[in-house]
Write a protein that holds these residues in place. Structure first.
Motif, short mmCIF file in Angstrom:
data_model
loop_
_atom_site.label_atom_id
_atom_site.label_comp_id
_atom_site.label_asym_id
_atom_site.label_seq_id
_atom_site.Cartn_x
_atom_site.Cartn_y
_atom_site.Cartn_z
N SER A 1 -0.80 -57.93 106.17
CA SER A 1 -0.49 -56.98 107.22
C SER A 1 -1.76 -56.53 107.91
CB SER A 1 0.24 -55.78 106.62
OG SER A 1 -0.55 -55.23 105.60
N LYS A 2 -1.62 -56.22 109.19
CA LYS A 2 -2.75 -55.76 109.99
C LYS A 2 -2.48 -54.36 110.48
CE LYS A 2 -5.06 -59.88 110.98
NZ LYS A 2 -6.29 -60.26 111.61
N CYS B 1 -11.44 -48.14 117.91
CA CYS B 1 -11.81 -49.33 118.69
C CYS B 1 -10.58 -50.13 119.12
CB CYS B 1 -12.77 -50.21 117.89
SG CYS B 1 -12.04 -50.94 116.41
N TYR B 2 -9.41 -49.75 118.65
CA TYR B 2 -8.13 -50.39 119.00
C TYR B 2 -8.03 -51.85 118.56
CZ TYR B 2 -7.74 -46.22 121.82
OH TYR B 2 -7.72 -44.92 122.22
N GLN B 3 -8.96 -52.30 117.71
CA GLN B 3 -8.85 -53.67 117.22
C GLN B 3 -7.95 -53.70 115.99
OE1 GLN B 3 -12.23 -56.39 117.39
NE2 GLN B 3 -13.50 -54.59 117.67
N LYS C 1 -7.51 -43.80 109.43
CA LYS C 1 -7.05 -44.28 110.74
C LYS C 1 -8.06 -45.19 111.43
CE LYS C 1 -3.78 -40.67 111.93
NZ LYS C 1 -3.66 -39.34 112.49
N THR C 2 -9.34 -45.02 111.07
CA THR C 2 -10.36 -45.83 111.73
C THR C 2 -10.86 -46.92 110.79
OG1 THR C 2 -11.98 -44.19 111.05
CG2 THR C 2 -11.22 -44.08 113.33
N CYS C 3 -11.28 -48.04 111.39
CA CYS C 3 -11.70 -49.19 110.60
C CYS C 3 -13.10 -48.97 110.01
CB CYS C 3 -11.69 -50.45 111.46
SG CYS C 3 -13.03 -50.54 112.65
#
Ligand SMILES: [Zn+2]
Ligand SMILES: [Zn+2]
Length: 310
Positions: A5-6, A12-14, A30-32
Motif C-alpha cells: 500500500s502507498k 510533498c504530495y508524493q 502524515k509526512t514522509c
C-alpha cells in the motif's frame, strides 16, 4: 516485488510506501521520512548553535576528513560496505573564489567536493530559503543511485532514454547531502548521510557516438569491440561495452522476450527459413528448420563428418 500500500505525503504530495510514514517509535505520521528529515535539518540550522558542536574546516580538510572516514568504513578494496554507511557533518569555512559565488553555485561546488571525497554522484533535489531572511540558504542533494530518484518510464518516452536508465543500479541508501549556507558568516554547514556504501556509479556515460560504433561492430565480441574503442575513449569500461552490445544484439535477434522457441520461430519466418518440425505449445517443445546450406548439400552423394570434441 510489489508494494502492498502507498500513502500520500501531506507536505510533498508524493506517494510512498507506508513505512515512509512510520516514526522511529512506530507512530503513523502524515509526512514522509524525506520531508521530516528536511524539516529537522532546518530546525537544527536555526535552533542549535552548530558552531559549538561541529568542527570548522577549510576546503581541503573537509575533503580529506571525509575521504579518511570512507576509507575507515569501506570493507573491501572498492571502499564499499553493505552493512554500514557514513554520517558526516562539519562546517566549511568559505574562502577565496567561493566568497564571490551565489548560494546555488556554492552548493554545487560543495556537492562536488563531497563527490570527490566519497566517489558518489549527487543530484540537486530542492532548496529552502529561510523566511526570516537571515541569509541562510539550504540545499538538498540526493545520491544519484538512491531509490527515491527512480522514476517510472513515461509513456512515449524515447526508448534510448529508458534503456539508459535501466543501467542505473539503485540502492536503498537514502544518500542525502544537506548544505546550509550562511551568507552573513560565510560558513557552510554540511551534513552527509548515506546508509550504505554501495557500488559507485560509472564515472562517464556512454556517448551516442560510442553506441553507434558498438552497433557497427555488433558481430564482434564485446572484448574485441572494447579493444577497438578504448584507445580513443579512455573513460570507457569493458563492462559498459558489454552492456550495450548485449542490449543491441537482443534487439537484433530477439522477437519474443518470454518464449525462446517462439522468438526463434518468428525470426526464422522473418528470414524465410523453412521450418520442418515445431511444437512450442505442448509439454515437449522442439523446433527444427532447414538452413540454405541444406540445398547445397542435398545433391551430394557422400558426406564426411569430422567431429572434434574438447
Ligand atoms: Zn513528503
Ligand atoms: Zn547512494
Amino acid at each position: 516485488m510489489t508494494s502492498i500500500s502507498k500513502k500520500q505525503c501531506s507536505k510533498c504530495y508524493q506517494h510512498f510506501d507506508t513505512n515512509f510514514f512510520t516514526s522511529k517509535t512506530g507512530r503513523d505520521l502524515k509526512t514522509c521520512i524525506n520531508c521530516r528529515e528536511q524539516a529537522a535539518t532546518v530546525y537544527r540550522t536555526h535552533h542549535l548553535n552548530d558552531k559549538d558542536q561541529l568542527e570548522q574546516l577549510y576546503w581541503n580538510d573537509v575533503k580529506k576528513k571525509l575521504y579518511d572516514k570512507i576509507v575507515e568504513i569501506g570493507s573491501n578494496e572498492y571502499l564499499e560496505n553493505k552493512e554500514n554507511g557514513v554520517l558526516f557533518s562539519c562546517i566549511l569555512i568559505m574562502e577565496n573564489e567561493l566568497l564571490k559565488e551565489e548560494p546555488c553555485n556554492i552548493s554545487k561546488q560543495v556537492a562536488k567536493l563531497v563527490e570527490q571525497a566519497d566517489g558518489y554522484y549527487y543530484i540537486y533535489k530542492e532548496h529552502y530559503l529561510s523566511k526570516k531572511s537571515d541569509g541562510i540558504y539550504t540545499y538538498w542533494y540526493y545520491c544519484s543511485q538512491c531509490q527515491q530518484l527512480a522514476k517510472k518510464p513515461r509513456k512515449n518516452e524515447d526508448l534510448n532514454k529508458q534503456r539508459d536508465r535501466e543501467y542505473i543500479k539503485r540502492f536503498d541508501c537514502n544518500g542525502l547531502i544537506t548544505i546550509s549556507i550562511n551568507m552573513n558568516t560565510f560558513l557552510v554547514t554540511i551534513h552527509l548521510k548515506h546508509d550504505i556504501l554501495h557500488k559507485r556509479p560509472e564515472r562517464y556515460a556512454v556517448s551516442d557516438t560510442i553506441k553507434e560504433k558498438i552497433k557497427q561492430y555488433i558481430n564482434f565480441t564485446p572484448k574485441d569491440i572494447f579493444r577497438q574503442l578504448e584507445q580513443e575513449n579512455p573513460d570507457l569500461t569493458q563492462k559498459q561495452v558489454h552492456a550495450w552490445w548485449a542490449n543491441f544484439i537482443k534487439q537484433e535477434y530477439i522477437r519474443d522476450k518470454n518464449n525462446q522457441l517462439k522468438s526463434a520461430k518468428l525470426l526464422l519466418e522473418e528470414y524465410n527459413y523453412e521450418i520442418i518440425l515445431v511444437n512450442i505449445e505442448g509439454e515437449i517443445n522442439y523446433l527444427g528448420f532447414i538452413t540454405p546450406f541444406f540445398e547445397l548439400l542435398s545433391t551430394n552423394k557422400e558426406i564426411v563428418v569430422d567431429a572434434t570434441c574438447k
